[in-house]
Design a protein around this motif. Structure first.
Motif, short mmCIF file in Angstrom:
data_model
loop_
_atom_site.label_atom_id
_atom_site.label_comp_id
_atom_site.label_asym_id
_atom_site.label_seq_id
_atom_site.Cartn_x
_atom_site.Cartn_y
_atom_site.Cartn_z
N THR A 129 0.83 -1.21 0.00
CA THR A 129 0.00 0.00 0.00
C THR A 129 0.86 1.25 0.00
N GLU B 84 -5.16 11.87 7.98
CA GLU B 84 -5.28 11.54 6.56
C GLU B 84 -6.48 12.25 5.95
N LEU C 289 -6.22 3.61 -13.55
CA LEU C 289 -6.09 2.67 -12.44
C LEU C 289 -7.17 1.61 -12.65
N ARG D 84 -6.30 11.06 -12.46
CA ARG D 84 -6.29 9.61 -12.26
C ARG D 84 -7.72 9.07 -12.42
N PHE E 91 -12.26 2.43 -5.69
CA PHE E 91 -11.28 3.24 -4.98
C PHE E 91 -11.99 4.29 -4.14
N ASP E 92 -11.37 4.66 -3.02
CA ASP E 92 -11.94 5.67 -2.14
C ASP E 92 -11.54 7.06 -2.67
N ARG F 171 -10.38 9.66 -0.10
CA ARG F 171 -8.97 9.67 0.30
C ARG F 171 -8.07 10.06 -0.87
N HIS F 172 -8.67 10.45 -1.99
CA HIS F 172 -7.92 10.91 -3.17
C HIS F 172 -7.12 9.79 -3.80
N ASP F 173 -7.63 8.52 -3.70
CA ASP F 173 -6.98 7.41 -4.41
C ASP F 173 -7.07 7.61 -5.91
N ALA F 174 -8.13 8.28 -6.36
CA ALA F 174 -8.33 8.58 -7.78
C ALA F 174 -9.17 9.85 -7.86
N THR G 249 -10.10 5.79 -12.41
CA THR G 249 -10.24 4.38 -12.03
C THR G 249 -11.43 3.80 -12.78
#
Length: 306
Positions: free
Chosen positions: A25, A73, A125, A95, A131-132, A135-138, A97
């Motif tokens: 991760t 976070e 991605l 990004r 994706f969350d 949390r700015h994963d994408a 996803t």
């Protein structure tokens, strides 16, 4: 003194359950995670995790550190989104996803997108999990869903129709008119439990008749093409394969919806808005493909999507 990297490590171990998965991760070597955790515990004079044979379990101190890390976070993510939201220029990285079933369709329009927005870099991605975006994963999610997260905003692009498919090779041995319980089946596995077809199969088909379970629809598609059995597939996938035959019309109870989503804080960011608008138009042009309109249940299609 703990810094953010220390707390990120605690949070990653808490979520992943093992140091090795936490390292994946964080994008670091597992030895780095071990070293950071041991150094933190020495500095603090307290154990943060109990090392068990099957993973790491937070102690009371570890739970408290994880709670603080999660709060930090979230605050950092909010700050990042607010600062990004001030950038109205259509430039930078976005990004996106999406699933392995949709990425090909999205990328087919990239040359036109590049001509219109040469300063935007897209990063795909590809995954079946959501994706969350909080949390700015994408930045943008393009995927089928019956109930997208309420924390996101966006637009419904189309209905994704699903029908039953089998190869001609399979149907030469087992006619389509057989009872459903007598067919051999290919099914999505539990990781795709959000799909209506997964739930429908569990309620309709005896477990002993399912011969392959796959964690991606592309893998299920390959098994269907090989003649293993019958499989519920989105019509935009099944109709595109000349060797497959659709066993009747799409089933309403298997339908999903195609959504284009982002976080509320990002919807007015120039580069994100450009991607959202362009993708929405490109996908809407394929609405008939997704909804199975004008297609031939015996295989092939009238709209050129073969």
């Amino acid at each position: 003194m703990l810094d953010w990297d220390d707390l990120r490590t605690v949070l990653a171990i808490t979520r992943a359950g093992t140091a090795a998965r936490a390292a994946e991760t964080l994008g670091v070597h597992p030895s780095t995670v071990f070293r950071r955790l041991n150094a933190m515990e020495r500095t603090l004079g307290v154990q943060l995790f109990r090392r068990l044979p099957d993973g790491y379990v937070p102690t009371t101190a570890g739970e408290e550190a994880g709670t603080v890390a999660e709060r930090m976070e979230a605050e950092i993510a909010v700050l990042g989104r607010r600062l990004s939201g001030q950038d109205l220029r259509p430039s930078g990285t976005v990004r996106v996803t999406t699933t392995d079933t949709l990425v090909g369709l999205l990328q087919s329009d990239l040359p036109a997108f590049r001509r219109e927005y040469p300063e935007i870099e897209l990063r795909f991605l590809v995954t079946n999990r959501f994706f969350d975006l909080t949390r700015h994963d994408a930045d943008v999610a393009v995927r089928p869903s019956i109930a997208p997260p309420e924390t996101l905003v966006g637009r419904r692009v189309a209905t994704v129709a699903t029908a039953l498919y089998a190869s001609q090779r399979y149907l030469d041995e087992k006619p389509a008119e057989m009872d459903l319980a007598e067919h051999d089946w290919i099914a999505p596995d539990e990781s795709l439990g959000q799909l209506p077809s997964t739930r429908w199969l569990a309620a309709t088909v005896p477990a002993e008749r399912i011969h392959i379970r796959a964690n991606t629809l592309m893998a299920a598609l390959e098994g269907t093409k090989a003649g293993v059995g019958v499989c519920p597939l989105p019509v935009f996938l099944g109709d595109a394969e000349r060797g497959l035959r659709r066993l009747g019309a799409p089933l309403p109870e298997l339908a999903s919806e195609l959504w284009l989503l982002t976080h509320p804080d990002l919807r007015f960011v120039g580069r994100v808005k450009a991607v959202m608008d362009f993708a929405a138009e490109a996908l809407r042009r394929r609405r008939a493909l997704f909804e199975g309109v004008g297609t031939d249940p015996a295989g092939g299609s009238e709209n050129g999507a073969r």
